[in-house]
Write a protein that holds these residues in place. Structure first.
Motif, mmCIF file in Angstrom:
data_model
loop_
_atom_site.group_PDB
_atom_site.id
_atom_site.type_symbol
_atom_site.label_atom_id
_atom_site.label_comp_id
_atom_site.label_asym_id
_atom_site.label_seq_id
_atom_site.Cartn_x
_atom_site.Cartn_y
_atom_site.Cartn_z
ATOM 1 N N MET A 1 0.833 -1.178 0.000
ATOM 2 C CA MET A 1 0.000 0.000 0.000
ATOM 3 C C MET A 1 0.877 1.239 0.000
ATOM 4 N N LYS A 2 0.441 2.252 -0.730
ATOM 5 C CA LYS A 2 1.207 3.487 -0.828
ATOM 6 C C LYS A 2 0.595 4.560 0.076
ATOM 7 N N SER A 3 1.399 5.204 0.894
ATOM 8 C CA SER A 3 0.925 6.262 1.777
ATOM 9 C C SER A 3 0.768 7.558 0.993
ATOM 10 N N THR A 4 -0.324 8.278 1.276
ATOM 11 C CA THR A 4 -0.539 9.576 0.621
ATOM 12 C C THR A 4 0.010 10.715 1.456
ATOM 13 N N GLY A 5 0.261 10.450 2.736
ATOM 14 C CA GLY A 5 0.723 11.506 3.631
ATOM 15 C C GLY A 5 -0.416 12.372 4.136
ATOM 16 N N ILE A 6 -1.652 12.046 3.739
ATOM 17 C CA ILE A 6 -2.822 12.817 4.172
ATOM 18 C C ILE A 6 -3.408 12.142 5.410
ATOM 19 N N VAL A 7 -3.682 12.934 6.444
ATOM 20 C CA VAL A 7 -4.278 12.413 7.675
ATOM 21 C C VAL A 7 -5.595 13.143 7.898
ATOM 22 N N ARG A 8 -6.647 12.399 8.203
ATOM 23 C CA ARG A 8 -7.952 12.982 8.524
ATOM 24 C C ARG A 8 -8.430 12.408 9.852
ATOM 25 N N ARG A 9 -9.164 13.195 10.611
ATOM 26 C CA ARG A 9 -9.726 12.743 11.885
ATOM 27 C C ARG A 9 -11.149 12.225 11.665
ATOM 28 N N VAL A 10 -11.516 11.258 12.473
ATOM 29 C CA VAL A 10 -12.883 10.747 12.476
ATOM 30 C C VAL A 10 -13.723 11.709 13.307
ATOM 31 N N ASP A 11 -14.890 12.142 12.750
ATOM 32 C CA ASP A 11 -15.735 13.071 13.514
ATOM 33 C C ASP A 11 -16.602 12.312 14.518
ATOM 34 N N GLU A 12 -17.425 13.041 15.267
ATOM 35 C CA GLU A 12 -18.224 12.437 16.339
ATOM 36 C C GLU A 12 -19.260 11.433 15.834
ATOM 37 N N LEU A 13 -19.565 11.458 14.533
ATOM 38 C CA LEU A 13 -20.499 10.495 13.946
ATOM 39 C C LEU A 13 -19.777 9.344 13.248
ATOM 40 N N GLY A 14 -18.457 9.293 13.365
ATOM 41 C CA GLY A 14 -17.678 8.207 12.754
ATOM 42 C C GLY A 14 -17.336 8.431 11.297
ATOM 43 N N ARG A 15 -17.496 9.647 10.800
ATOM 44 C CA ARG A 15 -17.240 9.950 9.393
ATOM 45 C C ARG A 15 -15.809 10.426 9.167
ATOM 46 N N VAL A 16 -15.310 10.103 7.971
ATOM 47 C CA VAL A 16 -13.994 10.568 7.528
ATOM 48 C C VAL A 16 -14.188 11.168 6.144
ATOM 49 N N VAL A 17 -13.618 12.332 5.908
ATOM 50 C CA VAL A 17 -13.707 12.972 4.597
ATOM 51 C C VAL A 17 -12.577 12.453 3.714
ATOM 52 N N ILE A 18 -12.947 11.980 2.516
ATOM 53 C CA ILE A 18 -11.933 11.561 1.537
ATOM 54 C C ILE A 18 -11.499 12.815 0.786
ATOM 55 N N PRO A 19 -10.204 13.125 0.810
ATOM 56 C CA PRO A 19 -9.718 14.352 0.156
ATOM 57 C C PRO A 19 -10.084 14.398 -1.335
ATOM 58 N N ILE A 20 -10.333 15.603 -1.823
ATOM 59 C CA ILE A 20 -10.746 15.821 -3.208
ATOM 60 C C ILE A 20 -9.748 15.230 -4.204
ATOM 61 N N GLU A 21 -8.459 15.313 -3.888
ATOM 62 C CA GLU A 21 -7.440 14.782 -4.812
ATOM 63 C C GLU A 21 -7.627 13.273 -5.022
ATOM 64 N N ILE A 22 -7.950 12.568 -3.951
ATOM 65 C CA ILE A 22 -8.149 11.117 -4.043
ATOM 66 C C ILE A 22 -9.476 10.815 -4.733
ATOM 67 N N ARG A 23 -10.516 11.592 -4.414
ATOM 68 C CA ARG A 23 -11.804 11.382 -5.087
ATOM 69 C C ARG A 23 -11.670 11.610 -6.587
ATOM 70 N N ASN A 24 -10.934 12.637 -6.983
ATOM 71 C CA ASN A 24 -10.722 12.902 -8.415
ATOM 72 C C ASN A 24 -9.928 11.776 -9.075
ATOM 73 N N GLN A 25 -8.903 11.304 -8.387
ATOM 74 C CA GLN A 25 -8.048 10.243 -8.932
ATOM 75 C C GLN A 25 -8.854 8.975 -9.229
ATOM 76 N N PHE A 26 -9.839 8.672 -8.368
ATOM 77 C CA PHE A 26 -10.627 7.450 -8.527
ATOM 78 C C PHE A 26 -12.028 7.717 -9.067
ATOM 79 N N ASN A 27 -12.242 8.938 -9.567
ATOM 80 C CA ASN A 27 -13.519 9.319 -10.174
ATOM 81 C C ASN A 27 -14.696 9.032 -9.238
ATOM 82 N N ILE A 28 -14.556 9.429 -7.986
ATOM 83 C CA ILE A 28 -15.609 9.260 -6.987
ATOM 84 C C ILE A 28 -16.350 10.583 -6.866
ATOM 85 N N ILE A 29 -17.655 10.537 -7.089
ATOM 86 C CA ILE A 29 -18.463 11.753 -6.959
ATOM 87 C C ILE A 29 -19.485 11.569 -5.835
ATOM 88 N N GLU A 30 -20.133 12.668 -5.482
ATOM 89 C CA GLU A 30 -21.126 12.655 -4.411
ATOM 90 C C GLU A 30 -22.171 11.571 -4.673
#
Length: 89
Positions: A1-30
């Protein structure tokens, strides 16, 4: 696995935001479905791709009784039915 160097915190509802750069790379939309896998001590997120229940193929899928089956497996099942009919005679 390749590290992106991006760190995100889990919010109080257990959610994590996937950074836009990664969403664009994998063509993930809302509203895109995401599969969640566990691999040892890792959590893996993957954009959901419908696939054949028998072989995992993602192309030329047919819906049969709410299950996806690819063209190749559908033909194999058809051949099995033909063989069974011949053996019953």
């Amino acid at each position: 696995m390749k590290s992106t160097g991006i760190v995100r915190r889990v919010d109080e509802l257990g959610r994590v935001v996937i950074p836009i750069e990664i969403r664009n790379q994998f063509n993930i939309i809302e509203k895109d479905p995401i599969e969640i896998y566990v691999d040892g001590s890792s959590i893996v997120l993957k954009k959901f791709e419908p696939n054949c229940i028998f072989c995992g193929n993602t192309e030329n899928l047919y819906n049969f009784n709410d299950k996806l089956i690819c063209d190749k497996c559908s033909k194999k099942i058809g051949n099995l039915n033909e063989k069974n009919k011949k053996s019953e005679k």
